[in-house]
Design a protein around this motif. Structure first.
Motif, PDB file in Angstrom:
ATOM      1  N   UNK A 121      17.037  71.589  25.212  1.00 50.96           N
ATOM      2  CA  UNK A 121      17.970  72.522  24.583  1.00 50.96           C
ATOM      3  C   UNK A 121      19.277  72.568  25.359  1.00 50.96           C
ATOM      4  N   UNK A 122      19.175  72.615  26.692  1.00 56.62           N
ATOM      5  CA  UNK A 122      20.370  72.672  27.539  1.00 56.62           C
ATOM      6  C   UNK A 122      21.194  71.397  27.402  1.00 56.62           C
ATOM      7  N   UNK A 123      20.534  70.227  27.448  1.00 53.83           N
ATOM      8  CA  UNK A 123      21.272  68.955  27.433  1.00 53.83           C
ATOM      9  C   UNK A 123      21.920  68.690  26.080  1.00 53.83           C
ATOM     10  N   UNK A 124      21.216  68.991  24.994  1.00 56.15           N
ATOM     11  CA  UNK A 124      21.822  68.811  23.674  1.00 56.15           C
ATOM     12  C   UNK A 124      23.022  69.746  23.536  1.00 56.15           C
ATOM     13  N   UNK A 125      22.888  70.950  24.078  1.00 53.45           N
ATOM     14  CA  UNK A 125      24.012  71.880  24.079  1.00 53.45           C
ATOM     15  C   UNK A 125      25.198  71.322  24.853  1.00 53.45           C
ATOM     16  N   UNK A 126      24.923  70.676  26.000  1.00 61.52           N
ATOM     17  CA  UNK A 126      25.997  70.084  26.791  1.00 61.52           C
ATOM     18  C   UNK A 126      26.680  68.965  26.008  1.00 61.52           C
ATOM     19  N   UNK A 127      25.890  68.133  25.334  1.00 61.50           N
ATOM     20  CA  UNK A 127      26.460  67.041  24.536  1.00 61.50           C
ATOM     21  C   UNK A 127      27.398  67.602  23.467  1.00 61.50           C
ATOM     22  N   UNK A 128      26.945  68.649  22.782  1.00 61.22           N
ATOM     23  CA  UNK A 128      27.785  69.269  21.744  1.00 61.22           C
ATOM     24  C   UNK A 128      29.035  69.884  22.374  1.00 61.22           C
ATOM     25  N   UNK A 129      28.834  70.615  23.481  1.00 61.53           N
ATOM     26  CA  UNK A 129      29.968  71.262  24.141  1.00 61.53           C
ATOM     27  C   UNK A 129      30.991  70.257  24.641  1.00 61.53           C
ATOM     28  N   UNK A 130      30.526  69.197  25.299  1.00 61.14           N
ATOM     29  CA  UNK A 130      31.449  68.175  25.817  1.00 61.14           C
ATOM     30  C   UNK A 130      32.146  67.423  24.696  1.00 61.14           C
ATOM     31  N   UNK A 131      31.414  67.176  23.603  1.00 58.44           N
ATOM     32  CA  UNK A 131      32.013  66.469  22.462  1.00 58.44           C
ATOM     33  C   UNK A 131      33.132  67.298  21.844  1.00 58.44           C
ATOM     34  N   UNK A 132      32.845  68.581  21.613  1.00 60.66           N
ATOM     35  CA  UNK A 132      33.866  69.460  21.042  1.00 60.66           C
ATOM     36  C   UNK A 132      35.058  69.570  21.987  1.00 60.66           C
TER      37      UNK A 132
END
Length: 445
Positions: free
Chosen positions: A390-401
């Protein structure tokens, strides 16, 4: 057997927490301090000299490292359930933790040779160092409910983060002393390496060396029955699905994870881009940027120690969820203020505030989730794999945005302001976490 200590034993708790001392030098030197400044300087020079691949010439130099970071986190999110499933059923959790520790530390040493002359090798070292660090944390975090009793977990988690902040500051100060205060040959080189390159090597050596204390006392892991497991490599995903099904009966954990997913993507994004923001957006005096950023980072680390312990104490009086709500509200204010930061003094004030809430939110988030895992459940690696995914997918989304907004706007300021949305949603979702009278999370203990 030698060195097997019972759950809750002080020496076992200290040994577990000490891994933060060992690995947090990666977070400080590689993620936050020396490497971002080094990369900014190296990449700017490469762009000025035209020493970049043609397809990257129109890409913001910082976005190269942001995209690499996002891809690495995506890989970790896929690997975590596979590895946690193997670890749970093989009883070799410590061995996996060691593998990723050694991988990450070795690649930190490889960063000493980072150059745009061989960009793909250099990015691979950065990529694998990140995977090693976060991969080892999957197993490290999963040990918390194995080694600490529920009433010990807030304080133990805080102790880990605090040891990490202290240890990483010590190494960072030593690295700075090599370069700034004459603790390096007059030629500027040792074994053909400059002080910055030697700093990356010291990170790897420190990480591997101090981790041995942790490995001496951590148990190998609890082997589970594999008689009904058809494929140990895919079973981790089945374990995630099983835990997802169990969340249907655990509304508190389900809603907490939803909130954590949202606010964590903002927290981790801030951690990953803060130094790059300071490099690009703050108006430093000529020649003062490097030392100003280092001072800011040291300030964050020192204040974070207090933040972790204060959050632990407040949670005893007000409950974990209420404290997390308050911390997220402070994050909202910081991001809004950060949009208007231009001067070094404003950046220092922001750094102090970020340090306080960074230490508190990381420590309390980990222990809150740990206490929600059903007591005596053997699937701690799988539960923390779910947490980490959950944390890593969130980071991917956050960094992408963050990368897209930065590329579109030409500035990181709009991206920082956009993070307010995630923290605000996190507050709303935390308010929805039910207050169970029997839960240690919601009342004084």
């Amino acid at each position: 057997m030698k060195n097997i200590l019972p759950r809750g034993h002080k020496k076992l708790l200290h040994a577990w927490a000490f891994y933060d001392w060992a690995n947090s030098v990666y977070s400080l030197v590689i993620t936050s301090a020396i490497f971002p400044i080094f990369y900014s300087a190296v990449s700017k020079t490469a762009y000025e000299e035209g020493n970049v691949p043609d397809f990257l010439k129109d890409v913001n130099n910082e976005n190269i490292i942001f995209v690499t970071t996002a891809i690495a986190f995506l890989v970790v999110s896929v690997l975590s359930p596979i590895l946690s499933g193997i670890a749970d059923y093989s009883g070799q959790k410590k061995r996996f933790m060691q593998f990723f520790c050694y991988l990450g530390a070795s690649c930190c040493i490889g960063l000493a040779f980072f150059s745009f002359d061989y960009l793909w090798f250099s990015l691979a070292m950065y990529f694998l160092a990140l995977i090693g660090f976060w991969g080892s944390l999957v197993f490290y975090n999963s040990y918390l409910p194995d080694v600490a009793l529920p009433e010990q977990q807030d304080a133990t988690s805080a102790k880990g983060f605090s040891l990490g902040y202290i240890g990483s500051v010590i190494l960072l100060v030593f690295c700075l002393a090599m370069n700034e205060f004459g603790l390096y040959p007059e030629s500027g080189y040792l074994l053909g390496l400059d002080a910055v390159q030697m700093s990356f090597i010291l990170v790897g050596v420190w990480w591997i060396g101090f981790a041995q204390y942790t490995y001496t006392y951590l148990p190998l892991g609890n082997k589970k029955d594999t008689s009904e497991v058809k494929n140990i490599f895919t079973n981790g995903f089945k374990e995630l699905h099983k835990i997802w099904d169990q969340l249907g009966d655990n509304i508190q954990m389900k809603r907490y994870l939803a909130a954590f997913f949202v606010y964590s993507m903002a927290v981790q994004t801030v951690m990953l881009v803060a130094t790059y923001f300071g490099t690009e957006e703050v108006q430093w005096e000529e020649g003062g940027a490097t030392m100003g950023l280092i001072v800011s980072i040291l300030l964050i680390q020192i204040v974070a120690i207090a933040g972790a312990f204060i959050a632990s104490k407040l949670s005893n009086y007000y409950g974990n969820i209420k404290v997390l709500i308050g911390i997220n509200m402070i994050w909202v204010a910081i991001c809004i203020y950060g949009y208007f930061v231009y001067s070094p003094m404003e950046f220092y004030l922001t750094a102090a505030a970020v340090g306080f809430v960074m230490g508190s939110i990381q420590s309390l988030s980990r222990s809150t989730y740990s206490k929600m895992i059903p007591e005596g459940n053997p699937d701690t690696a799988s539960y923390f794999s779910f947490y980490d995914v959950a944390e890593k997918i969130g980071i991917v989304i956050g960094m992408t945005i963050f990368t897209l907004v930065t590329q579109w706007s030409g500035s990181m300021r709009g991206s920082i302001l956009f993070l307010v949305v995630f923290f605000a949603i996190g507050v709303v979702l935390l308010l929805r976490v039910p207050k169970l009278k029997t839960a240690i999370l919601d009342h004084k203990v």
